[in-house]
Structures are given as C-alpha cells and as structure tokens.
Design a protein around this motif. Structure first.
Motif, PDB file in Angstrom:
ATOM      1  N   GLN A 139      48.597  41.287  34.850  1.00  0.00           N
ATOM      2  CA  GLN A 139      47.586  41.881  34.980  1.00  0.00           C
ATOM      3  C   GLN A 139      46.970  43.895  35.564  1.00  0.00           C
ATOM      4  O   GLN A 139      46.793  43.485  37.289  1.00  0.00           O
ATOM      5  CB  GLN A 139      46.287  40.595  35.427  1.00  0.00           C
ATOM      6  N   ILE A 140      45.148  44.307  35.312  1.00  0.00           N
ATOM      7  CA  ILE A 140      45.029  44.525  35.981  1.00  0.00           C
ATOM      8  C   ILE A 140      43.646  44.675  36.461  1.00  0.00           C
ATOM      9  O   ILE A 140      42.860  43.914  35.410  1.00  0.00           O
ATOM     10  CB  ILE A 140      44.994  46.586  35.416  1.00  0.00           C
ATOM     11  N   VAL A 141      43.194  44.924  37.115  1.00  0.00           N
ATOM     12  CA  VAL A 141      42.252  45.161  37.764  1.00  0.00           C
ATOM     13  C   VAL A 141      41.622  46.620  38.086  1.00  0.00           C
ATOM     14  O   VAL A 141      42.056  47.455  38.719  1.00  0.00           O
ATOM     15  CB  VAL A 141      41.569  43.873  39.266  1.00  0.00           C
ATOM     16  N   ALA A 142      40.620  47.032  37.239  1.00  0.00           N
ATOM     17  CA  ALA A 142      39.810  48.526  36.374  1.00  0.00           C
ATOM     18  C   ALA A 142      39.070  48.134  38.077  1.00  0.00           C
ATOM     19  O   ALA A 142      38.229  47.437  37.988  1.00  0.00           O
ATOM     20  CB  ALA A 142      39.804  48.289  36.030  1.00  0.00           C
ATOM     21  N   ILE A 143      39.557  49.391  39.173  1.00  0.00           N
ATOM     22  CA  ILE A 143      38.508  49.573  39.967  1.00  0.00           C
ATOM     23  C   ILE A 143      37.904  51.450  39.884  1.00  0.00           C
ATOM     24  O   ILE A 143      38.701  52.158  39.710  1.00  0.00           O
ATOM     25  CB  ILE A 143      38.822  49.831  41.522  1.00  0.00           C
ATOM     26  N   CYS A 144      36.503  51.151  39.419  1.00  0.00           N
ATOM     27  CA  CYS A 144      36.337  52.896  38.879  1.00  0.00           C
ATOM     28  C   CYS A 144      35.412  53.319  39.791  1.00  0.00           C
ATOM     29  O   CYS A 144      34.076  53.772  40.362  1.00  0.00           O
ATOM     30  CB  CYS A 144      36.027  52.864  37.608  1.00  0.00           C
ATOM     31  N   THR A 145      34.911  54.256  40.249  1.00  0.00           N
ATOM     32  CA  THR A 145      34.079  55.093  40.792  1.00  0.00           C
ATOM     33  C   THR A 145      33.527  55.897  40.159  1.00  0.00           C
ATOM     34  O   THR A 145      34.932  56.853  39.796  1.00  0.00           O
ATOM     35  CB  THR A 145      34.742  56.140  42.578  1.00  0.00           C
ATOM     36  N   HIS A 146      32.555  56.582  40.461  1.00  0.00           N
ATOM     37  CA  HIS A 146      31.396  57.367  39.651  1.00  0.00           C
ATOM     38  C   HIS A 146      30.745  58.090  40.170  1.00  0.00           C
ATOM     39  O   HIS A 146      30.052  57.545  41.612  1.00  0.00           O
ATOM     40  CB  HIS A 146      31.225  56.935  38.479  1.00  0.00           C
TER      41      HIS A 146
END
Length: 140
Positions: A100-107
């Motif tokens: 399982q991937i939990v995606a954490i995106c900075t932007h």
C-alpha cells in the motif's frame, strides 16, 4: 512494517517526511539522483522541465529493497502536475504487489494533480491507501 520514501530537491518534502517520521514507527529512505539538481530554484525548474519534456530517465544514486515493507509513505513534490522523474524511475523499478502506498505530495499551490493516477500506472501492483497534499509554505 512501514517505510517512508521521499524525494526532495529543495528541502520542503524532506521536512514533511521527517515530520511524518516523528509520528509513525518507520524506516526512512531518500531517493537521490546521481546528478544532483541545482540548488537555485529557477535553474532547478529549467533542468527538471527539460528532462520532463524530453522524457528522460533520471539515473538514481541509490536504491532500497522494499520487500519487507507493507505500507510505503511516498513523499514527493509536485513537478509539472505529477511525480518527479526520480520518483517515477524508483516506482518503475520495484514491484508493489500487495503493498500500500500513502502518497504525500508537497506543492506550491497545485495539489496532487495527476500524481495519484500516474503512481498507479508506474508502480506495478500498487494499492493507493490514501493521500495528502500539503502546500510547501505550510511546512515548518
């Protein structure tokens, strides 16, 4: 077992990854490129955009065996509406079956954009178990 895997060219995503590391029991791994990106933001964007437009493969300096990890917290900046090429290369080079991937995106204001859809295409067998987009300006 949990693993935080992050790519950060300017430090924002690194800060987010280590904040998460303080909160959960996990190992942490930084994706590094063989040729580092420029420190200057404008030059970094020029290099990254050229690579993106040319569909270049970005050579990675390091790797990790992800077999023993069930949940991977993938921390990355949004570049051109998706994951950076370094993250793309990392995802393509591993089998994410039963992970399982939990995606954490900075932007800087653009959110997740196409990154979740692209992660699903790049990471064979992946299950996206959640996501978070956080503005880089809010990371302390």
């Amino acid at each position: 077992m949990n693993m935080i895997i992050y790519f950060s060219a300017e430090g924002h995503t690194r800060k987010a990854a280590f904040k998460l590391h303080e909160l959960i029991s996990s190992e942490i791994f930084e994706i590094k490129t063989k040729i580092p990106y420029p420190k200057n933001h404008k030059k970094l964007l020029e290099v990254a955009k050229k690579q993106w437009e040319n569909h270049e493969d970005v050579e990675l300096e390091n790797d990790i065996n992800i077999d023993e990890f069930d949940t991977i917290y993938l921390c990355y900046p949004n570049w051109f509406g998706t994951v950076p090429l370094a993250v793309s290369g990392f995802l393509k080079s591993h089998d994410f079956t039963d992970k399982q991937i939990v995606a954490i995106c900075t932007h800087g204001g653009s959110g997740l954009r196409n990154s979740l859809k692209d992660i699903e295409k790049l990471a064979e067998g992946v299950n996206i178990g959640g996501s978070l987009a956080t503005n880089s300006a809010d990371i302390k």
